[in-house]
Scaffold this motif. Structure first.
Motif: not given
Length: 385
Positions: A178-181, A198-201
């Motif tokens: 759901n997220q990329v660090l 936060e990628l979301g949709n």
């Protein structure tokens, strides 16, 4: 510039700092991710053969002040770093950082320059800026925890993003990402920060990146400003801002305050903001002018004596003699005299008017016998005698 950097880094290897935990011994020692390489310990130069002994050496130095030799790729200089390995700082490991044996020359090539950020994209919301931000690290996709590692090659960033997007689209995948660090370097502020997107949709980060000679991190000859950590990210929590590196236990360089007194520069520590000095208290001028010793009666007598002193008449300034100034004679302007050219004057001749022929007198012509005089006279313009 790139050739000089490659020549100076040729053959240099060491443990590259990949990530640092906040408040850890590595953080307190002033280490910087991506840019710092551990190349020696207490006079012993590390190489590929003895690199395996480094972890054993850190274990033996638990609780003891240890000197590490650090090479920084931004300043292209060596410095001493003093760290006390311990496991009481509240995190994992004696140093609180992740390291990887790497060549200094190769590590600088695996950088991605952010050239564009789409408005309202996940990257834009996270604060990624085009033109000034560089991607220097990213979370590993092989472990469950958010653990940042450096890019292994030029295709590593695209491979990791493709893996993340494929897992998000796979309905049977247990890990949805759901997220990329990301680990980002700001070329304007000279800071390093951890950014969670936060990628979301969305199925993309919303950024365009480029690599190569025109998109590498600029290295200015003579630059002594070491990048500092600006922001950490705590797994499961919001970002933890960190404006500067904490001071080392034994800095080797002398402090050099800047003109404004807000920061001081130290190659071993980076920029550390100083505490603002408080302004001195304002003292009333009337309080300063009053006598410090003596009672009130003595003060009143002193004031009466000052009032009884004869007034001194002001001395008028001596008059200044007026010196007459001679006026220059006034010269009357003479009218201009005509200048003769010596040539005879030529009289202009008036143009002659053409002579009008005298009016001719006609007798009444026979052909106009039947006409009256006014008719034929007006027709030919003649007069009758």
């Amino acid at each position: 510039m790139g050739g000089e950097q490659s020549k100076s880094n040729e053959g240099l290897e060491g443990f590259q700092i990949a990530s640092i935990s906040p408040q850890s011994p590595a953080h307190e020692g002033g280490l910087v991710p991506f840019f710092d390489f551990i190349v020696g310990t207490d006079g012993v130069k590390l190489n590929r053969e003895n690199s395996g002994d480094f972890r054993d050496y850190i274990k033996r130095m638990r609780g003891k002040l240890t000197k590490l030799f650090i090479y920084n790729t931004k300043t292209r200089s060596m410095r001493d770093c003093f760290i006390t390995p311990n496991d009481n700082w509240g995190g994992v490991g004696l140093l609180g950082c992740s390291i990887n044996w790497e060549s200094v020359e190769n590590a600088q090539e695996f950088v991605w320059h952010v050239t564009d950020v789409s408005p309202s994209s996940p990257a834009a919301i996270a604060g990624v800026q085009s033109g000034r931000d560089y991607l220097i690290g990213m979370q590993s996709v092989t472990v469950q925890q958010l653990h940042i590692t450096m890019f292994a090659d030029k295709s590593d960033f695209h491979n990791r993003m493709s893996y993340i997007l494929s897992k998000r689209q796979d309905p049977y995948s247990k890990r949805k990402f759901n997220q990329v660090l990301l680990l980002i370097y700001d070329g304007i502020e000279n800071t390093v920060r951890e950014v969670s997107i936060e990628l979301g949709n969305s199925e993309t980060l919303g950024i365009d990146v480029a690599s190569g000679y025109l998109h590498c991190i600029n290295v200015i000859p003579g630059d002594t400003q070491i990048p500092i950590i600006k922001q950490f990210y705590i797994d499961g929590d919001s970002a933890l801002p960190q404006t500067a590196q904490p001071p080392q236990q034994q800095p080797q360089e002398s402090h050099s305050p800047t003109a404004n007194g807000q920061q001081w520069s130290n190659p071993a520590l980076g920029n550390i903001p100083l505490m603002e000095s408080q302004p001195p208290p304002q003292i009333d001028a009337e309080v300063v002018s009053m006598p410090v010793t003596g009672d009130v009666h003595q003060q009143q007598q002193l004031q009466q004596q000052q009032q009884q002193l004869p007034a001194v008449a002001p001395v008028a300034p001596a008059p200044v003699a007026q010196v007459p100034v001679a006026q220059p004679p006034i010269v009357q302007a003479q009218p201009p005299q005509p200048i003769s050219s010596g040539l005879p004057e030529v009289q202009q001749q008036q143009p002659q008017q053409p002579q009008q022929p005298p009016p001719q007198v006609y007798d009444k012509p026979p052909q106009f016998a039947d006409y009256s005089e006014p008719a034929w006279a007006s027709a030919v313009g003649a007069t009758r005698s």
